[in-house]
Design an enzyme around this catalytic site. Structure first.
Site, short mmCIF file in Angstrom:
data_model
loop_
_atom_site.label_atom_id
_atom_site.label_comp_id
_atom_site.label_asym_id
_atom_site.label_seq_id
_atom_site.Cartn_x
_atom_site.Cartn_y
_atom_site.Cartn_z
N ASP A 39 2.94 8.37 0.26
CA ASP A 39 2.59 9.56 1.05
C ASP A 39 3.84 10.39 1.32
O ASP A 39 4.75 9.94 2.01
CB ASP A 39 1.97 9.13 2.38
N MET A 43 1.42 15.73 0.67
CA MET A 43 0.94 16.44 1.86
C MET A 43 2.03 17.43 2.28
O MET A 43 2.72 17.26 3.30
CB MET A 43 0.62 15.43 2.97
N SER A 70 -0.57 1.60 0.63
CA SER A 70 0.02 2.82 1.20
C SER A 70 1.44 2.50 1.64
O SER A 70 1.66 1.92 2.71
CB SER A 70 -0.80 3.28 2.40
N ASP A 88 -8.96 7.40 1.23
CA ASP A 88 -7.63 7.24 1.83
C ASP A 88 -7.71 7.43 3.35
O ASP A 88 -7.94 8.52 3.83
CB ASP A 88 -6.70 8.31 1.24
N HIS A 136 0.78 3.76 -3.62
CA HIS A 136 0.43 5.06 -3.04
C HIS A 136 1.56 5.52 -2.13
O HIS A 136 1.85 4.90 -1.11
CB HIS A 136 -0.87 4.92 -2.25
N MET A 149 5.28 13.73 3.00
CA MET A 149 4.89 14.70 4.02
C MET A 149 6.08 15.59 4.38
O MET A 149 7.21 15.12 4.44
CB MET A 149 4.41 13.96 5.27
N HIS A 160 1.06 11.23 -3.03
CA HIS A 160 0.06 12.04 -2.32
C HIS A 160 0.86 13.12 -1.60
O HIS A 160 1.51 12.86 -0.59
CB HIS A 160 -0.68 11.12 -1.34
N MET A 197 -9.89 12.16 1.87
CA MET A 197 -9.26 11.77 3.13
C MET A 197 -10.36 11.41 4.12
O MET A 197 -11.22 12.24 4.43
CB MET A 197 -8.42 12.93 3.68
C1 DX5 Z 1 -2.85 8.80 6.09
C2 DX5 Z 1 -2.24 8.06 4.94
C3 DX5 Z 1 -2.90 6.73 4.65
C4 DX5 Z 1 -2.77 5.69 5.72
C5 DX5 Z 1 -3.74 4.55 5.52
O1 DX5 Z 1 -2.38 10.13 6.00
O2 DX5 Z 1 -2.40 8.85 3.79
O3 DX5 Z 1 -2.29 6.22 3.46
O4 DX5 Z 1 -1.46 5.20 5.73
O5 DX5 Z 1 -3.46 3.56 6.43
P1 DX5 Z 1 -4.50 3.11 7.56
O6 DX5 Z 1 -5.30 1.97 6.95
O7 DX5 Z 1 -3.62 2.64 8.67
O8 DX5 Z 1 -5.32 4.29 7.91
ZN ZN Z 2 -2.28 9.10 1.32
#
Ligand code: DX5
Ligand code: ZN
Length: 216
Positions: free
Chosen positions: A35, A68, A8, A173, A33, A37, A66, A137
């Protein structure tokens, strides 16, 4: 079974991103991955377009985003144009999910469905034939370092059962610790997003941590 280990990247050291990617590639990760947002769909803002472009330019390993964000359908081409291999969209944030998933596939890329802890399988059943990947999730989206939501276990079990009828891969995730990875690898989950629970902000090298996760 070789699980898909997906770092991530929101948890990476952005002051040394190129080095981080080199170390993670040498450690043998499977999918980066990213993220994305918008501060609307989730109360946080993390990575942006330039971060994804940098990651894409630094590695030949698969890269996912991902999304969001609200109305991802209007923005998926931004990510497809820069060479992202797999795009996860949330049905909770998209009015035309079938159209958007179909569009991603029409461009020869992998279509992912990311589903929040609050979202039941029943409400997305019609979308399952279009999903190459399902991202479950296991925390409320938006922040690393949260606790695993046990209420998602039943959903994962249902998706594992239904997988016989479809061709999706299941990735979880959020709060994927070594213990969670061990438990769900045995149950047949295909992949895990690795954040602060298993990979980042640890004392050991990525290669040591990844090797240990592979042996679970
Ligand atoms: C949460 C993220 C995850 C998160 C996972 O919205 O999508 O990728 O970073 O990391 P940990 O292991 O800290 O939950
Ligand atoms: Zn994610």
């Amino acid at each position: 079974m070789k699980q898909l280990l997906c770092p991530s990247m929101m948890c990476a050291d952005f002051g040394n991103l190129r080095k981080e990617i080199g170390d993670l590639d040498r450690a043998g990760v499977d999918i980066y991955h990213c993220d994305i947002m918008d501060g609307q769909f989730v109360p946080n803002m993390t990575m942006g377009i330039n971060d994804v472009k940098t990651i894409r330019a630094c590695t030949d390993t698969l890269v996912d985003c991902h999304l969001m964000i609200e109305n991802p359908g209007e923005k998926v081409d931004w990510f497809l144009d820069m060479g992202v291999d797999l795009l996860y969209i949330h049905p909770e944030s998209e009015r035309y999910v079938v159209k958007t998933l179909s569009h991603i596939k029409s461009r020869g890329k992998l279509a992912g469905l990311a589903i929040n802890p609050d979202t039941s399988i029943e409400t997305v059943r019609e979308l399952l034939p279009l999903a190459d990947y399902i991202l479950v999730m296991t925390v409320s989206p938006g922040f690393a370092g949260q606790a695993f939501l046990d209420l998602t276990r039943k959903k994962i079990a249902t998706l594992l059962q239904m997988r016989r009828e479809y061709s999706y891969k299941i990735v979880i995730d959020g709060a994927c610790s070594p213990e969670i990875i061990k438990e769900f690898t045995r149950l047949g989950v295909d992949g895990f997003v690795l954040g602060t629970s298993a990979l980042f902000n640890k004392k050991e090298e990525y290669s040591t941590l990844i090797e240990r996760l592979r042996s679970l």
